[in-house]
Scaffold this motif. Structure first.
Motif, PDB file in Angstrom:
ATOM      1  N   ASP A   1      85.937  41.278  38.247  1.00 62.20           N
ATOM      2  CA  ASP A   1      86.764  40.774  37.152  1.00 62.20           C
ATOM      3  C   ASP A   1      87.773  41.802  36.643  1.00 62.20           C
ATOM      4  N   GLN A   2      87.422  43.069  36.689  1.00 65.90           N
ATOM      5  CA  GLN A   2      88.307  44.103  36.147  1.00 65.90           C
ATOM      6  C   GLN A   2      89.429  44.489  37.107  1.00 65.90           C
ATOM      7  N   THR A   3      89.103  44.611  38.396  1.00 69.50           N
ATOM      8  CA  THR A   3      90.102  45.110  39.349  1.00 69.50           C
ATOM      9  C   THR A   3      90.670  44.033  40.266  1.00 69.50           C
ATOM     10  N   GLY A   4      89.987  42.893  40.369  1.00 70.06           N
ATOM     11  CA  GLY A   4      90.421  41.867  41.306  1.00 70.06           C
ATOM     12  C   GLY A   4      90.011  42.184  42.735  1.00 70.06           C
ATOM     13  N   ALA A   5      89.239  43.252  42.922  1.00 70.61           N
ATOM     14  CA  ALA A   5      88.826  43.674  44.259  1.00 70.61           C
ATOM     15  C   ALA A   5      87.647  42.840  44.749  1.00 70.61           C
ATOM     16  N   LEU A   6      87.630  42.566  46.034  1.00 67.68           N
ATOM     17  CA  LEU A   6      86.504  41.882  46.647  1.00 67.68           C
ATOM     18  C   LEU A   6      85.413  42.921  46.899  1.00 67.68           C
TER      19      LEU A   6
ATOM     20  N   ALA B   1      86.542  50.445  43.804  1.00 65.90           N
ATOM     21  CA  ALA B   1      87.377  50.854  42.673  1.00 65.90           C
ATOM     22  C   ALA B   1      87.711  52.341  42.683  1.00 65.90           C
ATOM     23  N   SER B   2      86.863  53.163  43.308  1.00 69.09           N
ATOM     24  CA  SER B   2      87.145  54.596  43.353  1.00 69.09           C
ATOM     25  C   SER B   2      87.885  55.013  44.621  1.00 69.09           C
ATOM     26  N   GLY B   3      88.236  54.037  45.464  1.00 67.24           N
ATOM     27  CA  GLY B   3      88.982  54.342  46.679  1.00 67.24           C
ATOM     28  C   GLY B   3      88.114  54.627  47.887  1.00 67.24           C
ATOM     29  N   GLU B   4      86.788  54.494  47.723  1.00 65.46           N
ATOM     30  CA  GLU B   4      85.871  54.726  48.840  1.00 65.46           C
ATOM     31  C   GLU B   4      85.849  53.512  49.762  1.00 65.46           C
ATOM     32  N   LEU B   5      85.795  53.760  51.044  1.00 66.56           N
ATOM     33  CA  LEU B   5      85.738  52.705  52.042  1.00 66.56           C
ATOM     34  C   LEU B   5      84.447  51.916  51.874  1.00 66.56           C
ATOM     35  N   GLN B   6      84.547  50.584  51.799  1.00 66.58           N
ATOM     36  CA  GLN B   6      83.353  49.752  51.685  1.00 66.58           C
ATOM     37  C   GLN B   6      82.775  49.513  53.074  1.00 66.58           C
ATOM     38  N   GLN B   7      81.483  49.594  53.181  1.00 69.39           N
ATOM     39  CA  GLN B   7      80.786  49.303  54.431  1.00 69.39           C
ATOM     40  C   GLN B   7      79.922  48.064  54.220  1.00 69.39           C
ATOM     41  N   TRP B   8      80.214  47.014  54.954  1.00 73.23           N
ATOM     42  CA  TRP B   8      79.451  45.781  54.840  1.00 73.23           C
ATOM     43  C   TRP B   8      78.634  45.600  56.100  1.00 73.23           C
TER      44      TRP B   8
ATOM     45  N   SER C   1     102.498  53.608  46.445  1.00 73.10           N
ATOM     46  CA  SER C   1     101.104  53.895  46.757  1.00 73.10           C
ATOM     47  C   SER C   1     100.133  53.134  45.857  1.00 73.10           C
ATOM     48  N   GLY C   2     100.481  52.944  44.600  1.00 78.38           N
ATOM     49  CA  GLY C   2      99.602  52.201  43.687  1.00 78.38           C
ATOM     50  C   GLY C   2      99.442  50.752  44.123  1.00 78.38           C
ATOM     51  N   GLU C   3     100.515  50.169  44.628  1.00 73.54           N
ATOM     52  CA  GLU C   3     100.459  48.790  45.106  1.00 73.54           C
ATOM     53  C   GLU C   3      99.606  48.694  46.374  1.00 73.54           C
ATOM     54  N   VAL C   4      99.748  49.660  47.261  1.00 72.05           N
ATOM     55  CA  VAL C   4      98.943  49.701  48.484  1.00 72.05           C
ATOM     56  C   VAL C   4      97.462  49.827  48.122  1.00 72.05           C
ATOM     57  N   PHE C   5      97.149  50.711  47.166  1.00 74.29           N
ATOM     58  CA  PHE C   5      95.775  50.909  46.716  1.00 74.29           C
ATOM     59  C   PHE C   5      95.191  49.599  46.190  1.00 74.29           C
ATOM     60  N   LEU C   6      95.960  48.877  45.343  1.00 79.56           N
ATOM     61  CA  LEU C   6      95.487  47.605  44.797  1.00 79.56           C
ATOM     62  C   LEU C   6      95.318  46.555  45.887  1.00 79.56           C
ATOM     63  N   ASP C   7      96.238  46.511  46.839  1.00 77.59           N
ATOM     64  CA  ASP C   7      96.111  45.577  47.962  1.00 77.59           C
ATOM     65  C   ASP C   7      94.835  45.852  48.751  1.00 77.59           C
ATOM     66  N   MET C   8      94.542  47.116  48.985  1.00 80.33           N
ATOM     67  CA  MET C   8      93.342  47.478  49.733  1.00 80.33           C
ATOM     68  C   MET C   8      92.078  47.129  48.947  1.00 80.33           C
ATOM     69  N   GLN C   9      92.120  47.277  47.627  1.00 78.14           N
ATOM     70  CA  GLN C   9      90.990  46.902  46.784  1.00 78.14           C
ATOM     71  C   GLN C   9      90.793  45.391  46.813  1.00 78.14           C
ATOM     72  N   ARG C  10      91.873  44.643  46.618  1.00 77.18           N
ATOM     73  CA  ARG C  10      91.775  43.182  46.585  1.00 77.18           C
ATOM     74  C   ARG C  10      91.273  42.618  47.905  1.00 77.18           C
TER      75      ARG C  10
ATOM     76  N   PRO D   1      85.066  44.368  55.402  1.00 72.00           N
ATOM     77  CA  PRO D   1      85.232  42.947  55.137  1.00 72.00           C
ATOM     78  C   PRO D   1      86.427  42.400  55.909  1.00 72.00           C
ATOM     79  N   GLY D   2      86.219  41.315  56.614  1.00 73.63           N
ATOM     80  CA  GLY D   2      87.327  40.676  57.325  1.00 73.63           C
ATOM     81  C   GLY D   2      88.255  39.973  56.352  1.00 73.63           C
ATOM     82  N   ARG D   3      89.454  39.669  56.790  1.00 70.39           N
ATOM     83  CA  ARG D   3      90.411  39.007  55.906  1.00 70.39           C
ATOM     84  C   ARG D   3      90.466  37.506  56.142  1.00 70.39           C
ATOM     85  N   ALA D   4      90.205  37.079  57.363  1.00 72.84           N
ATOM     86  CA  ALA D   4      90.269  35.657  57.681  1.00 72.84           C
ATOM     87  C   ALA D   4      89.046  34.944  57.119  1.00 72.84           C
TER      88      ALA D   4
END
Length: 147
Positions: free
Chosen positions: A103-108, A37-44, A22-31, A74-77
């Motif tokens: 810079d801290q989390t690597g999340a977009l 960073a708090s796990g909230e869905l980003q709305q763009w 689950s930690g890896e999935v969380f980081l993948d979703m952040q990146r 955010p789209g991935r392509a």
């Protein structure tokens, strides 16, 4: 691809996803920019998100590497958009933002809104200086998938 092939492909992808810790999935979703960073869905709420430019110190960008947000996420392509197209989209009133890697989390995450000065210059700050300023976006060499 047949419907059966598609089902098998999706089943394999789901199994691979479910097997990750689950930690890896969380980081993948952040990146990927889906959650913050708090796990909230980003709305763009944007037409495009610029993630990099081909600008150098001696000249302004001619292309912008962008992601197209889909359904508010955010789209991935990534696609390279010409300067002319970018200026056209802004003149039509489309909302364009930058997207930056935390810079801290690597999340977009969503950066700043882009606006145009004199129909030629792209800026993210409030200055009316007649030059580009999109912050500290990374640069790329070589244009791929262009529009």
């Amino acid at each position: 691809m047949t419907e059966k092939d598609l089902y098998q492909h999706l089943h394999k992808a789901f199994d691979a996803f479910a097997a990750k810790p689950s930690g890896e999935v969380f980081l993948d979703m952040q990146r990927s920019g889906l959650i913050d960073a708090s796990g909230e869905l980003q709305q763009w709420d944007a037409f495009l998100a610029i993630v990099a430019t081909n600008a150098t110190e001696s000249n302004k960008a001619t292309y912008f590497r962008c992601r197209k947000p889909t359904l508010g996420l955010p789209g991935r392509a990534e696609i390279d958009i010409s300067r002319q197209s970018m200026l056209h989209y802004l003149s039509e009133g489309k909302r364009i933002i930058t997207a930056v890697v935390d810079d801290q989390t690597g999340a977009l995450r969503e950066g700043a809104e882009v606006h145009c000065i004199d129909g030629k210059f792209l800026r993210t700050d409030a200055n009316e200086i007649k030059s580009d300023n999109l912050g500290n976006l990374p640069t790329f060499v070589g244009v791929r998938n262009r529009m």
